[in-house]
Scaffold this motif. Structure first.
Motif, mmCIF file in Angstrom:
data_model
loop_
_atom_site.group_PDB
_atom_site.id
_atom_site.type_symbol
_atom_site.label_atom_id
_atom_site.label_comp_id
_atom_site.label_asym_id
_atom_site.label_seq_id
_atom_site.Cartn_x
_atom_site.Cartn_y
_atom_site.Cartn_z
ATOM 1 N N LYS A 43 0.821 -1.216 0.000
ATOM 2 C CA LYS A 43 0.000 0.000 0.000
ATOM 3 C C LYS A 43 0.859 1.273 0.000
ATOM 4 O O LYS A 43 0.653 2.173 -0.810
ATOM 5 C CB LYS A 43 -0.942 0.000 1.223
ATOM 6 C CG LYS A 43 -1.824 -1.232 1.307
ATOM 7 C CD LYS A 43 -2.759 -1.207 2.511
ATOM 8 C CE LYS A 43 -2.069 -1.212 3.870
ATOM 9 N NZ LYS A 43 -1.289 -2.441 4.161
ATOM 10 N N THR A 44 1.818 1.331 0.924
ATOM 11 C CA THR A 44 2.673 2.522 0.996
ATOM 12 C C THR A 44 3.537 2.637 -0.259
ATOM 13 O O THR A 44 3.747 3.738 -0.787
ATOM 14 C CB THR A 44 3.540 2.486 2.270
ATOM 15 O OG1 THR A 44 2.677 2.517 3.412
ATOM 16 C CG2 THR A 44 4.491 3.674 2.329
ATOM 17 N N THR A 45 4.021 1.505 -0.746
ATOM 18 C CA THR A 45 4.798 1.509 -1.992
ATOM 19 C C THR A 45 3.969 2.107 -3.134
ATOM 20 O O THR A 45 4.481 2.882 -3.950
ATOM 21 C CB THR A 45 5.233 0.071 -2.343
ATOM 22 O OG1 THR A 45 6.018 -0.442 -1.266
ATOM 23 C CG2 THR A 45 6.028 0.027 -3.632
ATOM 24 N N PHE A 84 2.122 10.872 5.750
ATOM 25 C CA PHE A 84 2.930 9.664 5.877
ATOM 26 C C PHE A 84 2.422 8.765 6.997
ATOM 27 O O PHE A 84 1.851 9.235 7.976
ATOM 28 C CB PHE A 84 4.395 10.039 6.127
ATOM 29 C CG PHE A 84 5.041 10.677 4.940
ATOM 30 C CD1 PHE A 84 5.676 9.902 3.976
ATOM 31 C CD2 PHE A 84 4.981 12.050 4.752
ATOM 32 C CE1 PHE A 84 6.253 10.489 2.863
ATOM 33 C CE2 PHE A 84 5.560 12.647 3.639
ATOM 34 C CZ PHE A 84 6.202 11.866 2.687
ATOM 35 N N GLN A 85 2.677 7.474 6.808
ATOM 36 C CA GLN A 85 2.290 6.487 7.820
ATOM 37 C C GLN A 85 2.948 6.819 9.157
ATOM 38 O O GLN A 85 2.302 6.759 10.199
ATOM 39 C CB GLN A 85 2.722 5.103 7.317
ATOM 40 C CG GLN A 85 2.250 3.950 8.160
ATOM 41 C CD GLN A 85 2.535 2.616 7.479
ATOM 42 O OE1 GLN A 85 2.797 2.543 6.274
ATOM 43 N NE2 GLN A 85 2.489 1.556 8.249
ATOM 44 N N ASN A 86 4.229 7.169 9.112
ATOM 45 C CA ASN A 86 4.920 7.655 10.311
ATOM 46 C C ASN A 86 4.959 9.173 10.232
ATOM 47 O O ASN A 86 5.475 9.732 9.271
ATOM 48 C CB ASN A 86 6.344 7.113 10.366
ATOM 49 C CG ASN A 86 6.357 5.608 10.272
ATOM 50 O OD1 ASN A 86 5.661 4.926 11.019
ATOM 51 N ND2 ASN A 86 7.109 5.074 9.318
ATOM 52 N N LEU A 175 -3.736 9.834 1.950
ATOM 53 C CA LEU A 175 -3.584 9.709 3.401
ATOM 54 C C LEU A 175 -3.149 8.284 3.738
ATOM 55 O O LEU A 175 -3.886 7.331 3.471
ATOM 56 C CB LEU A 175 -4.919 10.018 4.099
ATOM 57 C CG LEU A 175 -5.498 11.416 3.848
ATOM 58 C CD1 LEU A 175 -6.941 11.503 4.360
ATOM 59 C CD2 LEU A 175 -4.641 12.484 4.512
ATOM 60 N N ASP A 176 -1.956 8.144 4.325
ATOM 61 C CA ASP A 176 -1.428 6.816 4.662
ATOM 62 C C ASP A 176 -1.684 6.526 6.138
ATOM 63 O O ASP A 176 -0.995 7.052 7.003
ATOM 64 C CB ASP A 176 0.073 6.738 4.339
ATOM 65 C CG ASP A 176 0.576 5.306 4.259
ATOM 66 O OD1 ASP A 176 -0.124 4.392 4.729
ATOM 67 O OD2 ASP A 176 1.691 5.104 3.713
ATOM 68 N N GLU A 177 -2.680 5.725 6.400
ATOM 69 C CA GLU A 177 -3.082 5.336 7.758
ATOM 70 C C GLU A 177 -3.320 6.543 8.672
ATOM 71 O O GLU A 177 -2.694 6.672 9.729
ATOM 72 C CB GLU A 177 -2.061 4.362 8.359
ATOM 73 C CG GLU A 177 -1.892 3.112 7.505
ATOM 74 C CD GLU A 177 -1.253 1.948 8.247
ATOM 75 O OE1 GLU A 177 -1.255 1.942 9.486
ATOM 76 O OE2 GLU A 177 -0.769 1.027 7.562
ATOM 77 N N PRO A 178 -4.251 7.415 8.269
ATOM 78 C CA PRO A 178 -4.477 8.646 9.043
ATOM 79 C C PRO A 178 -5.017 8.415 10.450
ATOM 80 O O PRO A 178 -4.910 9.304 11.281
ATOM 81 C CB PRO A 178 -5.499 9.419 8.194
ATOM 82 C CG PRO A 178 -6.199 8.373 7.393
ATOM 83 C CD PRO A 178 -5.154 7.338 7.102
HETATM 84 MG MG LIG Z 1 2.269 1.013 4.766
#
Ligand SMILES: [Mg+2]
Ligand SMILES: Nc1ncnc2c1ncn2[C@@H]1O[C@H](COP(=O)(O)OP(=O)(O)O)[C@@H](O)[C@H]1O
Length: 269
Positions: A43-45, A84-86, A175-178
């Motif tokens: 997903k993030t990729t 970002f996720q982080n 939005l990555d894991e908001p």
């Molecule tokens: Mg990810």
């Protein structure tokens, strides 16, 4: 209608590992698309390919029908913003300063104008501050603009990241894991915030693990498993698909149905 963002058969190979295999996605204007899948699904990729951070090994990304520019800054300029996720904030800068960083991407000041701090520069700065404050109010952080961002509670830091992304005036927000690490109240506030962002005309793609959140937020949902698009459809189609239940949700359909029923009843009351 041309999708505002389109991925066509995107593959991404790292060394021997195929992190994405021919993944396609259409984001229509004014829509919210969800991307779910287990850890390591890619997903993030995929987001990295949609923002110019990675160049897909094969396949294509189109923004409003044109090929995506080659580097992340140009992609931001073209209208794609992300979180970002982080969390990636500047911890020792204030809340307002963090949003201004996003805003400066949009300012067309030449280097000489900032050197001499002429009237055009000051007007630009004032406008940037006004817009940053407006965005902070929009995400619910209007009262803490002078706090250092590291002092904000976790949920507020996530909202600040969203405000900073919106400061670039995006057409598309990724939005990555908001809601990662949020409590149920913060998660619900985030869901309402994303609806309000959509209502301002921004199209959204959101990655989340929380399927209840995704199914009650999104117009369409894509399920990634081991780098491959397993299923794409409306929330109803996706949650009813036996492949999704087996491969991803990992529980019997009745159980998933009962959970969703509970969410919907909660919404109606
Ligand atoms: Mg990810
Ligand atoms: N820069 C990279 N170099 C090598 N492998 C990577 C890189 N980025 C991601 N991967 C690998 O790609 C796979 C998908 O990761 P990721 O996109 O972070 O998954 P997700 O976001 O769905 O949890 C994982 O196996 C991960 O280790």
């Amino acid at each position: 209608m041309t999708p505002v963002l389109q991925a066509r058969d995107v593959s991404m190979v790292f060394g021997g590992l195929a992190a994405l295999k021919n993944v396609s996605l259409d984001l229509d204007e004014g829509k919210i698309v969800g991307l779910i899948g287990p850890n390591g699904a890619g997903k993030t990729t995929f987001f990295n390919c949609l923002t110019g951070l990675y160049t897909p090994t094969t396949g294509q990304v189109l923004l409003k029908g044109d090929p995506l520019p080659g580097d992340p800054a140009a992609v931001t300029d073209a209208g794609v913003a992300r979180t970002f996720q982080n969390i990636r904030l500047f911890p020792s800068m204030t809340v307002l300063e963090n949003v201004l960083l996003g805003r400066h991407v949009r300012m067309k000041q030449g280097p000489l104008s900032s050197l001499f701090h002429g009237p055009a520069f000051r007007r630009g700065e004032a406008a940037a501050r006004d817009r940053a404050r407006e965005l902070l109010a929009f995400v619910g952080l209007g009262k803490v603009e002078d706090e250092l961002s590291r002092n904000l509670p976790y949920g507020d830091q996530r909202r600040l990241e969203i405000a900073r992304a919106l400061a670039t005036d995006p057409a598309v927000l990724l939005l990555d894991e908001p809601t990662a690490g949020m409590n149920p109240q913060e998660t619900e506030a985030a869901r309402q915030l994303i609806f309000r962002i959509r209502d301002t005309g921004v199209s959204v793609v959101v990655i989340e693990h929380d399927t209840k959140f995704i199914f009650t937020l999104c117009d369409r949902v894509s399920v990634l498993v081991q780098g491959e698009l397993l299923v794409e459809g409306t929330p109803d189609e996706v949650r009813g698909d036996p492949r999704v239940v087996e491969a991803y949700l990992g529980k019997p359909p009745e159980e998933v149905e009962a959970e969703l029923q509970a969410v919907q009843e909660g919404e109606q009351s």
